[in-house]
Write an enzyme that holds these catalytic residues in place. Structure first.
Site, PDB file in Angstrom:
ATOM      1  N   ASP A 157      45.208  14.906   3.036  1.00  0.00           N
ATOM      2  CA  ASP A 157      45.477  13.545   2.554  1.00  0.00           C
ATOM      3  C   ASP A 157      44.566  13.233   1.365  1.00  0.00           C
ATOM      4  O   ASP A 157      44.985  12.579   0.400  1.00  0.00           O
ATOM      5  CB  ASP A 157      45.280  12.499   3.661  1.00  0.00           C
ATOM      6  CG  ASP A 157      46.583  12.199   4.419  1.00  0.00           C
ATOM      7  OD1 ASP A 157      47.490  13.060   4.413  1.00  0.00           O
ATOM      8  OD2 ASP A 157      46.683  11.107   5.010  1.00  0.00           O
ATOM      9  N   TYR A 207      44.880  20.369  18.046  1.00  0.00           N
ATOM     10  CA  TYR A 207      46.289  19.998  18.172  1.00  0.00           C
ATOM     11  C   TYR A 207      46.966  20.615  19.393  1.00  0.00           C
ATOM     12  O   TYR A 207      48.143  20.381  19.618  1.00  0.00           O
ATOM     13  CB  TYR A 207      47.061  20.383  16.899  1.00  0.00           C
ATOM     14  CG  TYR A 207      46.957  19.338  15.813  1.00  0.00           C
ATOM     15  CD1 TYR A 207      45.746  19.086  15.190  1.00  0.00           C
ATOM     16  CD2 TYR A 207      48.066  18.596  15.408  1.00  0.00           C
ATOM     17  CE1 TYR A 207      45.640  18.139  14.196  1.00  0.00           C
ATOM     18  CE2 TYR A 207      47.966  17.641  14.423  1.00  0.00           C
ATOM     19  CZ  TYR A 207      46.751  17.416  13.816  1.00  0.00           C
ATOM     20  OH  TYR A 207      46.654  16.467  12.832  1.00  0.00           O
ATOM     21  N   ASP A 220      32.556  18.119   5.835  1.00  0.00           N
ATOM     22  CA  ASP A 220      32.042  16.866   5.260  1.00  0.00           C
ATOM     23  C   ASP A 220      31.685  17.081   3.783  1.00  0.00           C
ATOM     24  O   ASP A 220      32.010  16.256   2.925  1.00  0.00           O
ATOM     25  CB  ASP A 220      30.848  16.313   6.059  1.00  0.00           C
ATOM     26  CG  ASP A 220      29.800  17.365   6.412  1.00  0.00           C
ATOM     27  OD1 ASP A 220      30.035  18.568   6.172  1.00  0.00           O
ATOM     28  OD2 ASP A 220      28.736  16.975   6.935  1.00  0.00           O
ATOM     29  N   LYS A 271      33.297  23.331  10.554  1.00  0.00           N
ATOM     30  CA  LYS A 271      32.138  22.531  10.955  1.00  0.00           C
ATOM     31  C   LYS A 271      31.364  23.366  11.968  1.00  0.00           C
ATOM     32  O   LYS A 271      31.101  22.932  13.100  1.00  0.00           O
ATOM     33  CB  LYS A 271      32.635  21.195  11.538  1.00  0.00           C
ATOM     34  CG  LYS A 271      31.548  20.181  11.833  1.00  0.00           C
ATOM     35  CD  LYS A 271      30.981  19.505  10.615  1.00  0.00           C
ATOM     36  CE  LYS A 271      29.815  18.613  11.008  1.00  0.00           C
ATOM     37  NZ  LYS A 271      29.094  18.062   9.838  1.00  0.00           N
ATOM     38  N   ASP A 313      44.492  18.686   8.274  1.00  0.00           N
ATOM     39  CA  ASP A 313      45.222  17.417   8.237  1.00  0.00           C
ATOM     40  C   ASP A 313      44.471  16.408   7.375  1.00  0.00           C
ATOM     41  O   ASP A 313      45.039  15.769   6.486  1.00  0.00           O
ATOM     42  CB  ASP A 313      45.371  16.882   9.667  1.00  0.00           C
ATOM     43  CG  ASP A 313      46.028  15.517   9.686  1.00  0.00           C
ATOM     44  OD1 ASP A 313      47.027  15.348   8.973  1.00  0.00           O
ATOM     45  OD2 ASP A 313      45.534  14.630  10.410  1.00  0.00           O
TER      46      ASP A 313
END
Ligand code: IPM
Ligand code: MG
Length: 372
Positions: free
Chosen positions: A269, A135, A241, A208, A265
């Site tokens: 969701d 970001y 993942d 990750k 982010d």
């Protein structure tokens, strides 16, 4: 007395903020404090009229508040990214709101798409780093022509750094860089450990590091270093993942999850959906020593603007988080209890199967709080 800045913003933003204010004012009456609201006219309308996103004056004024109550921004007439980056992300970065706190909690009576999962199974908190990672906005995009020289530099960078020969026919190249710092990770990871200690004592780091090994290798080192100060908190690393599988299969495993900005982010969701949808997902952008901002994590839903049909529960819940942040813990708990009562009574908007309007939900919850 609490002084709070209010930014309704675009689309359904002003309506959901109005409903939230009705509830928070009632909480003030019931628990013995006043809220002095100051409205800020920031959003698409002003941008379209004046070209201004956030002015120096806005920032100077906002800096006088410990809390901002934020509705939503986003408008069909403005190219995607302009308002999001120029207002929402600009406030988060300017005020160094390094914690993005997002509870994932299934309230009693709310439908979840996860079969067989109950409120006791879905109750964790995501602590999303909010100022770094992908970001930071370092990147560029090049085509041929007069930008060819720069394109050559980027190709060289790729060859030296990654051993990749991008000397192909491709005439366009884009790159974007994620940045993680020791200081930036340490402060948010410490916040997450403190939170885990006050909850059920488990903290999961999501990253990750198996592929993005520089940025998230540093993140992991910092996590392990901070963990040494919290021997009472059980820790683990999950890859992002894999976490998308486990949130669906075994959400009950999680207590507090800490993660860099972009994965935060994405997984929030997913978290929102398992707690009943975006209509029920609140968030806080927190700088413990500065100006913090509380908002629903959903957007401005322009097609429902002005119809008094939007679900205000995420915004009201964000208001509860704001009261908690301001030290009004009992009032914060009462607001959440009021939300649960509105759901139990079926006083909910049509997305949750009810017929109530946005303002009716706010008024109902306010009346329940006054009766508590
Ligand atoms: C969120 C949103 C924002 C983000 C967008 C609107 C910039 O998706 O708050 O999760 O990416 O942080
Ligand atoms: Mg998002």
């Amino acid at each position: 007395m609490h002084r709070i800045a209010a930014i309704g913003g675009d689309g359904i933003g002003p309506e959901i903020i109005a409903a939230g204010r009705t509830v928070l004012d009632a909480a003030g009456e019931a628990f013995g404090f006043d809220i002095d609201w100051t409205d800020f006219d920031i959003g698409a309308e002003r941008y379209l009229a004046t070209g201004e996103l956030l002015t120096e004056e806005d920032l100077a004024e906002l800096s006088k508040f410990r809390a901002i109550y934020f509705g939503a921004i986003g408008d069909d007439r403005v190219r995607p990214g302009i308002l999001e980056k120029g207002i929402l992300l600009a406030i988060r970065f300017h005020f160094d709101q390094f914690v993005n706190l997002r509870p994932v909690k299934l309230l009693e009576g709310v439908w979840t798409p996860l079969a067989d999962k109950k409120p006791q199974d879905i109750d964790f908190v995501v602590v999303r780093e909010n100022t770094e990672d992908f970001y930071v906005g370092i990147g560029s995009r090049f085509a041929g022509g007069r930008e060819q020289a720069t394109l050559d530099v980027v190709r060289d960078l790729y060859r030296v750094k990654f051993g990749l020969d991008v000397e192909t026919d491709a005439d366009e190249i884009a790159y974007q860089i994620g940045v993680v710092t020791r200081e930036g990770s340490e402060r948010v990871i410490r916040y997450a450990f403190d939170l885990a200690r006050r909850r059920r004592g488990r903290l999961t780091s999501v990253d990750k590091a198996n592929v993005l090994s520089d940025v998230y290798g540093l993140w992991r080192d910092v996590f392990s270093h901070v963990a040494a100060d919290y021997p009472d908190v059980a820790t683990e690393f999950n890859f992002v993942d894999a976490v998308t599988m486990w949130f669906v299969k075994n959400p009950e495993w999680y207590d507090v999850v800490v993660t860099p900005n972009m994965f935060g982010d994405i997984i929030t969701d997913l978290g929102a959906m398992i707690q009943g949808g975006l209509g029920l997902a609140p968030g806080g952008n927190i700088n413990p020593e500065g100006t913090s901002m509380f908002e629903p994590i959903h957007g401005s839903a322009p097609k429902y603007r002005g119809q008094n049909v939007a679900n205000p529960l995420a915004t009201i819940w964000a208001g509860s988080m704001m009261l908690d942040h301001l030290g009004e813990h009992e009032a914060a708990a009462a607001v959440l209890a009021g939300i649960e009562q509105s759901i139990a009574a079926g006083v909910v908007t049509r997305d949750m199967g009810g017929t109530a309007t946005t303002s009716e939900v706010g008024e109902y919850i306010a009346s329940r709080i006054r009766a508590m």
